[in-house]
Design a protein around this motif. Structure first.
Motif: not given
Length: 134
Positions: A27-30, A34-35, A40-43
């Motif tokens: 959920i936090s990767a979503l 944007f930044w 984000s992909l790794a997380i």
């Protein structure tokens, strides 16, 4: 749900899965996408990996050993007599379980019920004074 099975000579406690850490990571990767899309992909991938592990890995405490199962198949056991120390890190939200054996050190993310984990550890390895409240 944590399961407890008993026989004449042996009691086994299987820890229930806990999906909190994998879901928080996914959920936090979503919004992070944007930044920092690559971060984000790794997380997100790490969260999916932990989600899979949570669904397939089970820890069972017996009278003499901690057993690790993957889809009902025993993959490793850790006799308590070989343990030197254990600890559950970050008390408010337990995220990491550490234990040290005579020949090796192990770190596991908390992908199972942390309260039952702590109860089982204190039952089978009560001499540990360094554990952190889960």
């Amino acid at each position: 749900m944590t399961t407890i099975s008993t026989s004449e000579a042996k009691q086994t406690i299987e820890l229930a899965p806990n999906y909190k850490i994998p879901l928080v990571l996914i959920i936090s990767a979503l919004p992070l996408a944007f930044w920092q899309p690559w971060v984000s992909l790794a997380i997100a991938l790490f969260g999916l990996f932990l989600l899979f592990q949570t669904a397939t890995i089970r820890l069972k405490f017996t009278d003499i050993t901690l057993e690790v199962y993957r889809s009902e198949k025993l993959i490793r056991n850790f006799p308590y007599q070989d343990w030197l120390n254990w600890e559950i890190f970050w008390s408010p939200v337990p995220i990491l379980f550490y234990f040290r054996e005579v020949k090796s050190i192990h770190f596991l993310p908390i992908i199972f019920d942390p309260k039952t984990l702590k109860i089982c550890l204190e039952k089978h390895l009560p001499s540990n004074q360094n554990s952190i409240e889960a």
